[in-house]
Design a protein around this motif. Structure first.
Motif, short mmCIF file in Angstrom:
data_model
loop_
_atom_site.label_atom_id
_atom_site.label_comp_id
_atom_site.label_asym_id
_atom_site.label_seq_id
_atom_site.Cartn_x
_atom_site.Cartn_y
_atom_site.Cartn_z
N ILE A 238 -33.66 44.44 14.71
CA ILE A 238 -32.30 43.66 14.62
C ILE A 238 -31.32 44.85 13.84
O ILE A 238 -31.91 45.04 12.80
CB ILE A 238 -32.21 42.57 14.09
N ILE B 74 -31.63 44.24 19.28
CA ILE B 74 -30.81 43.38 19.31
C ILE B 74 -29.70 43.99 18.35
O ILE B 74 -30.02 44.35 17.23
CB ILE B 74 -31.30 42.05 18.78
N GLU C 216 -26.22 43.12 16.19
CA GLU C 216 -25.49 41.98 15.64
C GLU C 216 -24.41 42.19 15.26
O GLU C 216 -24.33 43.02 13.82
CB GLU C 216 -26.41 41.14 14.43
N MET D 175 -29.87 43.83 23.94
CA MET D 175 -29.03 42.87 23.71
C MET D 175 -28.00 42.90 22.49
O MET D 175 -28.40 43.79 21.48
CB MET D 175 -29.79 41.49 23.49
N ARG D 176 -26.70 42.36 22.82
CA ARG D 176 -25.65 42.32 21.81
C ARG D 176 -24.84 41.06 21.73
O ARG D 176 -24.81 40.38 22.48
CB ARG D 176 -24.45 43.25 22.30
N CYS E 15 -29.63 35.63 16.01
CA CYS E 15 -30.31 36.75 16.25
C CYS E 15 -31.60 36.63 15.54
O CYS E 15 -32.84 37.05 16.25
CB CYS E 15 -29.67 37.80 15.89
#
Length: 278
Positions: free
Chosen positions: A53, A102, A104, A122-123, A194
């Protein structure tokens, strides 16, 4: 003490948490790029971490943009034929990491900051504070580190052209509708969402995660020839006279410092050559 200068990394139960903290505005400068190169190499050889993350300790800036000022007096970069720029190559490495990545997003992610997010799997964004933008057109450039290619893949032709040619800022709700991010969430829910998603993924067998990423990567991987063309065009124009003049104007108005110019960059770049106080 972190071995990185521009961010910290903490690991817990298969999840790595990377927190950007590079005052004043998390600029993607030489220090940041070197740190990211080392992190990419570290993650490429890390079989224990399943999810990474990325978040920021700066509430106003996730990653501001590339260090344009640092390039003004440097010799023009010359790329070998059929090669991408170092930054584009770095972001492609992040796009191919074995871990699930990811982003964040709180605050601003423009230019190379947005391109970094585009390279992740992913966002997710804070609905109240997140800002995305590709303002390069304001200095005569375009997203040249994978941004033009990946935006076209994710958003489609028309919306990619709107983003890259308009150079304006986009809020989280619009970015969600366009496909720039997965979801816009209330700020108080973003981190917990998240983290919950990361730990859920960690609980699944590693083979399933690896196979999913491999097939999705095969289908969605940015075209190598397009990335090369993008880099070659971008680097060729970095030292064009009009671009240099516009970058110098931006810096004279307080660019690359904590202040109004950077907070409202998507709007204010369009005021060239007027001073901001006019």
């Amino acid at each position: 003490m972190s071995k990185y200068q521009s961010f910290t990394r903490e690991d817990h139960e298969g999840v790595a948490m990377v927190r950007f903290n590079h005052p004043p505005i998390n600029l993607v400068d030489r220090t940041m790029v070197i740190d990211l190169l080392h992190l990419a190499k570290e993650l490429e050889n890390d079989s224990q971490t399943k999810v990474v993350i990325f978040r920021s300790d700066n509430q106003d800036f996730f990653l501001a943009h590339y260090d344009q000022g640092g390039q003004l007096d440097a010799p023009p970069m010359v790329l070998p034929p059929n090669s991408t720029s170092p930054l584009s190559g770095l972001l492609s490495r992040f796009s191919r990491l074995p871990q699930v990545t990811i982003g964040e997003l709180r605050g601003r992610a423009r230019g190379a900051g947005s391109e970094f997010l585009l390279a992740l799997d992913m966002r997710f964004a804070d609905r109240e504070t997140a800002v995305l933008g590709q303002p390069e057109i304001g200095v005569g450039l375009f997203p040249g580190a994978g941004g033009t290619v990946r935006l076209t893949q994710m958003l489609g032709r028309g919306r990619a052209l709107e983003v890259c040619l308009g150079g304006e800022d986009f809020d989280a709700d619009t970015a969600e509708r366009y496909g720039w991010i997965n979801r816009a969430l209330p700020g108080e829910q973003l981190s917990s969402f998240c983290e919950a998603l990361a730990h859920r993924i960690v609980g699944f067998p590693a083979s399933g995660i690896a196979n999913t990423k491999a097939v999705v990567e095969r289908v969605s991987r940015a075209d190598d020839a397009a990335l090369v063309d993008e880099s070659q065009r971008f680097v060729a124009d970095m030292h064009a006279r009009e671009t240099v003049d516009r970058v110098r104007w931006m810096l004279a108005q307080g660019g690359q410092t904590q202040g109004v110019m950077e907070l409202e960059l998507g709007d204010l770049l369009g005021r060239y050559p007027l001073p901001l106080n006019s």
